[in-house]
Design a protein around this motif. Structure first.
Motif, PDB file in Angstrom:
ATOM      1  N   UNK A   1       4.853 -13.344   8.715  1.00 24.14           N
ATOM      2  CA  UNK A   1       5.210 -12.071   9.342  1.00 24.14           C
ATOM      3  C   UNK A   1       6.590 -11.607   8.872  1.00 24.14           C
ATOM      4  N   UNK A   2       6.655 -10.395   8.338  1.00 21.83           N
ATOM      5  CA  UNK A   2       7.914  -9.909   7.749  1.00 21.83           C
ATOM      6  C   UNK A   2       8.148  -8.450   8.138  1.00 21.83           C
ATOM      7  N   UNK A   3       9.382  -8.006   7.928  1.00 28.94           N
ATOM      8  CA  UNK A   3       9.741  -6.598   8.079  1.00 28.94           C
ATOM      9  C   UNK A   3      10.229  -6.083   6.721  1.00 28.94           C
ATOM     10  N   UNK A   4       9.696  -4.946   6.329  1.00 31.31           N
ATOM     11  CA  UNK A   4      10.022  -4.316   5.050  1.00 31.31           C
ATOM     12  C   UNK A   4      10.975  -3.156   5.306  1.00 31.31           C
TER      13      UNK A   4
ATOM     14  N   UNK B   1       0.849  -1.185   0.000  1.00 33.39           N
ATOM     15  CA  UNK B   1       0.000   0.000   0.000  1.00 33.39           C
ATOM     16  C   UNK B   1       0.891   1.244   0.000  1.00 33.39           C
ATOM     17  N   UNK B   2       0.574   2.265  -0.794  1.00 35.39           N
ATOM     18  CA  UNK B   2       1.434   3.455  -0.861  1.00 35.39           C
ATOM     19  C   UNK B   2       1.626   4.143   0.489  1.00 35.39           C
TER      20      UNK B   2
ATOM     21  N   UNK C   1       9.682   5.178   1.847  1.00 40.85           N
ATOM     22  CA  UNK C   1       9.884   4.476   0.591  1.00 40.85           C
ATOM     23  C   UNK C   1       8.870   4.949  -0.438  1.00 40.85           C
ATOM     24  N   UNK C   2       9.139   4.653  -1.699  1.00 41.27           N
ATOM     25  CA  UNK C   2       8.227   4.987  -2.790  1.00 41.27           C
ATOM     26  C   UNK C   2       8.178   3.834  -3.773  1.00 41.27           C
ATOM     27  N   UNK C   3       7.098   3.784  -4.530  1.00 41.28           N
ATOM     28  CA  UNK C   3       6.968   2.750  -5.551  1.00 41.28           C
ATOM     29  C   UNK C   3       8.155   2.796  -6.494  1.00 41.28           C
ATOM     30  N   UNK C   4       8.749   1.635  -6.749  1.00 43.51           N
ATOM     31  CA  UNK C   4       9.929   1.547  -7.604  1.00 43.51           C
ATOM     32  C   UNK C   4      11.228   1.403  -6.837  1.00 43.51           C
ATOM     33  N   UNK C   5      11.196   1.616  -5.512  1.00 40.73           N
ATOM     34  CA  UNK C   5      12.419   1.488  -4.710  1.00 40.73           C
ATOM     35  C   UNK C   5      12.814   0.024  -4.560  1.00 40.73           C
TER      36      UNK C   5
ATOM     37  N   UNK D   1      16.796  -6.929  -2.485  1.00 41.91           N
ATOM     38  CA  UNK D   1      16.848  -6.233  -3.757  1.00 41.91           C
ATOM     39  C   UNK D   1      15.617  -6.390  -4.618  1.00 41.91           C
ATOM     40  N   UNK D   2      14.461  -6.693  -4.018  1.00 41.88           N
ATOM     41  CA  UNK D   2      13.219  -6.732  -4.779  1.00 41.88           C
ATOM     42  C   UNK D   2      12.724  -5.301  -5.007  1.00 41.88           C
ATOM     43  N   UNK D   3      11.888  -5.135  -6.008  1.00 46.40           N
ATOM     44  CA  UNK D   3      11.311  -3.819  -6.298  1.00 46.40           C
ATOM     45  C   UNK D   3       9.915  -3.739  -5.711  1.00 46.40           C
ATOM     46  N   UNK D   4       9.653  -2.698  -4.935  1.00 48.87           N
ATOM     47  CA  UNK D   4       8.338  -2.542  -4.335  1.00 48.87           C
ATOM     48  C   UNK D   4       7.434  -1.772  -5.295  1.00 48.87           C
ATOM     49  N   UNK D   5       6.204  -2.240  -5.423  1.00 48.89           N
ATOM     50  CA  UNK D   5       5.230  -1.655  -6.345  1.00 48.89           C
ATOM     51  C   UNK D   5       3.989  -1.265  -5.552  1.00 48.89           C
ATOM     52  N   UNK D   6       3.591  -0.008  -5.633  1.00 50.65           N
ATOM     53  CA  UNK D   6       2.402   0.459  -4.921  1.00 50.65           C
ATOM     54  C   UNK D   6       1.152  -0.125  -5.561  1.00 50.65           C
ATOM     55  N   UNK D   7       0.295  -0.696  -4.737  1.00 50.30           N
ATOM     56  CA  UNK D   7      -0.949  -1.303  -5.211  1.00 50.30           C
ATOM     57  C   UNK D   7      -2.055  -1.097  -4.192  1.00 50.30           C
TER      58      UNK D   7
END
Length: 755
Positions: free
Chosen positions: A746-749, A673-674, A682-686, A704-710
């Motif tokens: 359960x994870x930490x981003x 979620x944005x 963080x921002x989408x694309x980071x 190193x995954x890319x986060x995408x706002x959804x």
């Protein structure tokens, strides 16, 4: 979606199905070099004289259309009917160590296995061997065990009834109930939860019931990808005016709109059919509380079926008491839905005349899924929505015969009636001690207690959670024997010895001593029908799954075993005759009935309002959560659900695209979620890292995954399986069934830190 341009990520506004599906089918056939033969093969998929699609378990209509396959079914057929071959020469060019560096897609894309092979440690390669040697090695290793429970007999859901029956007979003649199977990783909460509620661990509906339902409730599933042939059923229901309510954390395109490739008007006009009338994006794992909220609202509306409850159920007063004690604050916080949303859905349910409730692995892969399944049943029982036309419970199974394999005996906790029947029919005392689930089998390998692994299909180690422990456990084995059509990563996790035994695929002609054979499968609505391959085998060295199981049995038990293994394989009618004897009533006149187009339905007592429970009634089960909050009270922890992409079926990855979610050419993305991103700077694309929240080793992390706002509920994340399986610990599982909690890790981003 953000305006930020992310490589390989873009908006996709088209409906599910449509021209995109046809283009994908053509691409799959072309990629596997099966354009002509593959096209002909597809026309026989799910037809009365053809083969059962090796994809999902959605049933075949009684009156099949001109073609009865879907995009992902076509991909499955192309993947099996490929012209690519993983010959001994291919394996001679690549060490196992090198192949392990390849992607899962690249390993399977080597093509069909053509000859039996054994791992050679000196050269770090698989080398060809004869079938006689393969059977002899397997028999020797099994006979050398200190006790039968040191062996694990794993089964995939793609095995036929005939192969599965022989497999369970082999294991029990050997002396063990160690039958971990793919059900343990997907719908075991159904098998555990439903019997207490309605007396049977299967769904109660038929395909025809969808014609009579005026309400369809969809929980935790994505039909466009995981059971695409269901889309035709949902489309028809929508077009005749039925209401469809979707409950899912992510908005899945197939539950929004669908264009049928078989409808010339929709294809010509680029139009589509809306599917869900309303979409409720509940939080990950919030299903039980959402359903409990609906039940509170139905009770408040006094919309229960009092006559049905009095005549057919038990436990109603206990349920009402439990619901009275549950506050709306608890429901809203735990479900992620507002009271108004829940009451809105409940009002629709209260007005309906006949409702079907469908659910998938988005609901069964949590820490308390068995209890959640029972809450779904409670909701149906309140209004008498089981055991009448257009109403009932509909678990959406995965593999095309995962339900059938369990029906004919592949179960680690067999019913006493099955064991008693085996004793009578085969004159031996089968083992009574419960065997291992998948997770228990892995733990036994770790301890050195399980020494031999037999795999009847599947990609065991990749499908399982916790690859750090699972991969290491596989490498501790004395022998692993894999019956397979194509190579996969599990085959490369070699211990002291490892064998690859290539088998016929579902699409291929099976000729035995008695002539051309058919096998049988059971769909997710308890229909059993025949499947006949029509393609020449990929290699002259292939054997059928029943023949391989029989060959192992003869090597282990001896040629003079009381079971005539060779005679059974000569004519599969003989196997079915034995199944009918072991399961009297269910499979009577088995061979005659499968020769009728469409086959026959097994007995489903709840459909007739017959309840095989201890009380003799359908039981309302008050919810007593036992799994606990996976966040353990830590507000900084997020919950990750793992997903299958649209170019994927379970562990098989056909390509790198997830068309409906707008992801192309990659799988290293995380949806968030944005506002959750902004809160963490963080921002989408980071680039981000995901770490298992309560792991102290520092090893359970993806980097190193890319986060995408959804559009996803706050505090929730989604990423692809199996890439994020490392975040799911073996201990994270449903407390009753043992099914891994793939859908609530359960994870930490955090922002990516280069290692």
């Amino acid at each position: 979606m953000s305006d930020i341009k992310i490589p390989g990520v873009r908006d996709y506004d088209a409906p599910a199905g449509g021209w995109g599906a046809l283009k994908a089918v053509a691409g799959a056939l072309g990629d596997q070099a099966t354009v002509i033969e593959g096209g002909r093969t597809l026309l026989s998929a799910n037809q009365p004289e053809g083969f059962d699609c090796p994809g999902c378990a959605w049933p075949d209509p009684k009156h099949t259309s001109s073609f009865e396959f879907c995009e992902n079914g076509a991909k499955a057929v192309a993947w099996e009917a490929t012209s690519k071959r993983a010959t001994p020469e291919v394996f001679a060019r690549h060490t196992v160590s090198e192949l392990l560096t390849w992607s899962d897609h690249a390993i399977e894309d080597l093509g069909r296995l053509t000859e039996p092979m054994a791992y050679d440690a000196a050269s770090d390669r698989y080398l060809p061997i004869s079938w006689d040697e393969a059977f002899a090695r397997t028999g020797s290793a099994l006979r050398a065990l200190d006790n039968p429970n040191q062996a694990e007999f794993y089964a995939s859901g793609r095995a036929s009834n005939e192969a599965a029956f022989l497999y369970q007979l082999l294991g029990r003649r050997f002396g063990t109930n160690n039958f971990p199977d793919c059900s343990n990783m997907c719908h075991e909460p159904t098998s555990v939860g439903l019997p207490d509620s309605i007396g049977m661990g299967k769904g109660s509906v038929t395909l025809e019931d969808f014609d009579d339902a005026d309400l369809i409730l969809c929980f935790g599933h994505n039909p466009g990808t995981n059971h695409p042939r269901m889309m035709a059923t949902l489309r028809e229901a929508s077009r005749r005016g039925a209401t469809i309510l979707a409950f899912n954390p992510l908005r899945e395109r197939a539950l929004e709109k669908f264009a049928s490739p078989q409808d010339p008007i929709e294809m010509a006009t680029l139009s589509s059919t809306p599917i869900a009338s309303a979409y409720y994006q509940l939080t990950i794992g919030g299903d039980a509380l959402a359903v409990q909220g609906m039940m509170k609202a139905v009770l408040a509306l006094q919309a229960v079926d009092r006559d049905f409850i009095a005549e057919h159920t038990a436990g109603f007063d206990d349920l009402v008491e439990a619901l009275d004690a549950l506050s709306w604050d608890e429901i809203e916080m735990g479900s992620g839905l507002s009271r108004a949303q829940i009451e809105e859905a409940a009002a629709v349910y209260a007005r309906s005349k006949a409702a079907i409730l469908c659910y998938g692995m988005g609901l069964t892969q949590h820490r308390d899924s068995s209890g959640t399944v029972q809450q779904l049943v409670n909701l149906l029982l309140l209004r008498g929505n089981i055991g009448r036309p257009g109403a009932g419970i509909c678990p959406l199974r995965g593999h095309s015969n995962v339900q059938g394999a369990r029906t004919v005996g592949v179960a680690e906790k067999p019913a006493a009636a099955l064991l008693d029947s085996l004793k009578v029919v085969f004159d031996f005392e089968p083992p009574r001690q419960h065997g291992h689930t998948v997770v228990e089998a892995i733990e036994a390998m770790e301890r050195g207690e399980a020494k031999v692994f037999l795999g009847l299909g599947g990609n065991f180690a990749v499908a399982a959670p916790d690859p750090i422990r699972t991969f290491a456990a596989m490498r501790r084995l004395d022998l692993a024997v894999h019956i397979a059509t194509k190579p996969n990563r599990t085959h490369l996790l070699v211990g002291e010895e490892s064998l690859l035994l290539p088998c016929l695929g579902r699409t291929e002609i099976d000729i035995q001593v008695g002539g051309r054979q058919a096998v049988t499968v059971e769909d997710s609505m308890s229909m059993v029908h025949a499947s006949r391959g029509l393609n020449p085998p990929a290699s002259e060295h292939l054997m059928s799954e029943p023949a391989i199981v029989a060959g192992i049995a003869q090597a282990v038990l001896g040629e003079d075993d009381r079971v005539d293994w060779a005679g059974l394989v000569a004519d599969y009618d003989r196997i079915r005759d034995l199944i009918a004897r072991v399961f009297p009533g269910a499979f009577d006149d088995y061979n005659e009935r499968i020769r009728t187009p469409g086959g026959f339905r097994l007995p489903v007592p709840p459909s007739e309002r017959v309840w095989k429970t201890a009380s003799g009634r359908a039981n309302f089960m008050a919810h007593a959560p036992s799994g606990g909050d996976p966040r353990q009270g830590d507000a900084s922890v997020m919950i990750l659900t793992t997903l299958r992409s649209h170019d994927q079926y379970n562990t098989t990855i056909y390509g790198q695209n997830d068309r409906y979610r707008g992801v192309f050419g990659r799988r290293d993305v995380v949806f968030a979620h944005p506002d959750d991103l902004a809160e963490r700077g963080l921002a989408s694309g980071d680039l981000i890292d995901l770490a298992a929240a309560f792991d102290s080793s520092g090893e359970r992390v993806v980097r190193g995954f890319t986060v995408v706002a959804r559009e996803i509920p706050r505090g929730c994340l989604a990423a692809y399986y199996p890439e994020t399986n490392v975040l799911v610990a073996l201990e994270d599982r449903d407390t009753r069934s043992g099914t891994p909690a793939y859908k609530s890790a359960p994870v930490r981003l955090s922002a990516h830190v280069a290692s």
